[in-house]
Motif scaffolding. Structure first.
Motif, short mmCIF file in Angstrom:
data_model
loop_
_atom_site.label_atom_id
_atom_site.label_comp_id
_atom_site.label_asym_id
_atom_site.label_seq_id
_atom_site.Cartn_x
_atom_site.Cartn_y
_atom_site.Cartn_z
N VAL A 74 -10.09 -8.75 2.24
CA VAL A 74 -11.31 -7.98 2.56
C VAL A 74 -11.30 -7.57 4.02
O VAL A 74 -11.48 -6.39 4.36
N HIS A 75 -11.10 -8.55 4.90
CA HIS A 75 -11.23 -8.27 6.34
C HIS A 75 -10.10 -7.42 6.89
O HIS A 75 -10.32 -6.55 7.74
N HIS A 76 -8.88 -7.66 6.42
CA HIS A 76 -7.72 -6.95 6.98
C HIS A 76 -7.37 -5.72 6.15
O HIS A 76 -7.36 -4.60 6.65
N ASP A 77 -7.07 -5.93 4.88
CA ASP A 77 -6.58 -4.83 4.05
C ASP A 77 -7.65 -3.75 3.83
O ASP A 77 -7.41 -2.56 4.11
N LEU A 78 -8.80 -4.15 3.34
CA LEU A 78 -9.79 -3.14 2.93
C LEU A 78 -10.52 -2.54 4.12
O LEU A 78 -10.72 -1.32 4.18
N HIS A 79 -10.92 -3.37 5.07
CA HIS A 79 -11.54 -2.79 6.26
C HIS A 79 -10.52 -2.02 7.09
O HIS A 79 -10.88 -1.08 7.82
N GLY A 80 -9.25 -2.38 6.96
CA GLY A 80 -8.20 -1.60 7.60
C GLY A 80 -8.12 -0.19 7.03
O GLY A 80 -7.92 0.79 7.77
N ILE A 81 -8.30 -0.07 5.72
CA ILE A 81 -8.33 1.25 5.09
C ILE A 81 -9.49 2.06 5.64
O ILE A 81 -9.36 3.26 5.96
N LYS A 83 -10.83 2.04 8.44
CA LYS A 83 -10.61 2.51 9.81
C LYS A 83 -9.73 3.75 9.86
O LYS A 83 -9.65 4.41 10.89
N THR A 84 -9.07 4.07 8.75
CA THR A 84 -8.11 5.17 8.75
C THR A 84 -8.68 6.47 8.18
O THR A 84 -8.00 7.50 8.22
N ARG A 85 -9.90 6.42 7.63
CA ARG A 85 -10.45 7.65 7.04
C ARG A 85 -11.96 7.70 7.29
O ARG A 85 -12.61 6.68 7.47
N ARG A 86 -12.49 8.90 7.31
CA ARG A 86 -13.92 9.10 7.53
C ARG A 86 -14.69 8.80 6.26
O ARG A 86 -14.16 8.78 5.16
N ASP A 87 -16.00 8.60 6.42
CA ASP A 87 -16.92 8.46 5.29
C ASP A 87 -16.43 7.43 4.28
O ASP A 87 -16.35 7.69 3.07
N THR A 88 -16.11 6.25 4.79
CA THR A 88 -15.63 5.18 3.93
C THR A 88 -16.44 3.91 4.19
O THR A 88 -16.58 3.50 5.35
N ALA A 89 -16.97 3.32 3.14
CA ALA A 89 -17.70 2.06 3.24
C ALA A 89 -16.98 1.00 2.43
O ALA A 89 -16.51 1.27 1.32
N VAL A 90 -16.90 -0.20 2.97
CA VAL A 90 -16.38 -1.36 2.25
C VAL A 90 -17.55 -2.29 1.99
O VAL A 90 -18.24 -2.71 2.93
N THR A 91 -17.79 -2.61 0.75
CA THR A 91 -18.93 -3.46 0.41
C THR A 91 -18.55 -4.93 0.52
O THR A 91 -17.39 -5.28 0.74
N ALA A 92 -19.53 -5.78 0.35
CA ALA A 92 -19.28 -7.21 0.23
C ALA A 92 -18.46 -7.46 -1.03
O ALA A 92 -18.50 -6.68 -1.99
N PRO A 93 -17.69 -8.54 -1.06
CA PRO A 93 -17.01 -8.91 -2.31
C PRO A 93 -18.04 -9.31 -3.37
O PRO A 93 -19.25 -9.31 -3.12
#
Length: 226
Positions: A74-81, A83-93
């Motif tokens: 969650v913290h590295h892989d998904l939030h890393g994604i 950071k690389t594109r606009r208009d992207t939200a990562v929710t809680a697991p």
């Protein structure tokens, strides 16, 4: 304006039954959100890889981790994604959440005597936030089931499952796992014939509570973008 795409990201598994169960959950979520493009992706083992797929998706994106707690993915892989594109939200697991406790309690009741204590067997992670999430999930299961609930870890933390079983010889095992795969197989081996519950997705009909939970996470992410 089209609603954001939902990228449903699970760990991935080589177990065909486990992979099929998670795919069935994603299909149910897509049916519950008919005006949303719902895409399945993974952080390991299976394809498509979430990090490779996300840049090819046009427009706003909500990433919902089909994972039961916070941790590296969650913290590295998904939030890393994100950071690389606009208009992207990562929710809680998905966890901790009372809806998971509802399904866990039903799975446990199917294999354990009404007054039996249970050991909540979680995958485990070195991430400190995963420990907080596991303890919160154990508290929710206690409140929902009325049972004594102890924690055990299948990796990374103590006590491990064999130690917990030795300390609580009358306990059944509640597996806090999304679907069949490596950790469920490990739990079954370590159970030594002790009563053990099926994963949250047991290969039967997808619980409505899990569909509702993923839809709620998506709407939370949609609100973040708004």
């Amino acid at each position: 304006m089209p609603r954001p795409t939902l990228l449903a990201v699970s760990h991935g598994t080589a177990d065909a039954a486990g992979a099929g169960a998670i795919a069935a959950l994603v299909e149910r979520v897509a049916a519950a959100l008919p005006d949303v493009a719902v895409i399945e992706a993974f952080v390991d083992v299976q394809q498509p890889d979430a990090a490779e797929l996300a840049p090819t998706i046009d427009g706003p994106l909500v990433i919902v981790p089909l994972l039961l707690s916070r941790g590296f993915h969650v913290h590295h892989d998904l939030h890393g994604i994100a950071k690389t594109r606009r208009d992207t939200a990562v929710t809680a697991p998905l966890g901790p959440d009372p809806r998971l406790a509802e399904v866990l309690a039903a799975r446990t009741d199917a294999v354990a005597a009404p007054d039996s204590p249970v050991i909540l067997a979680v995958a485990g992670s070195r991430d400190p936030s995963s420990l907080t999430d596991a303890e919160a999930m154990a508290a929710l299961l206690r409140a929902r089931s009325g049972r004594v609930v102890e924690l055990a870890y299948l990796a990374a933390r103590e006590p491990d499952l064999p130690t917990a079983l030795a300390q609580h010889p009358d306990a059944a095992i509640a597996t806090y796992l999304l679907a069949q795969g490596y950790f469920f197989d490990l739990a079954v081996r370590q159970a030594g014939g002790r009563a053990i519950s099926a994963p949250l997705l047991d290969g039967g009909p997808v619980p409505d509570a899990l569909v509702d939970l993923v839809v709620t996470r998506y709407r939370d992410g949609e609100s973040q973008l708004a």
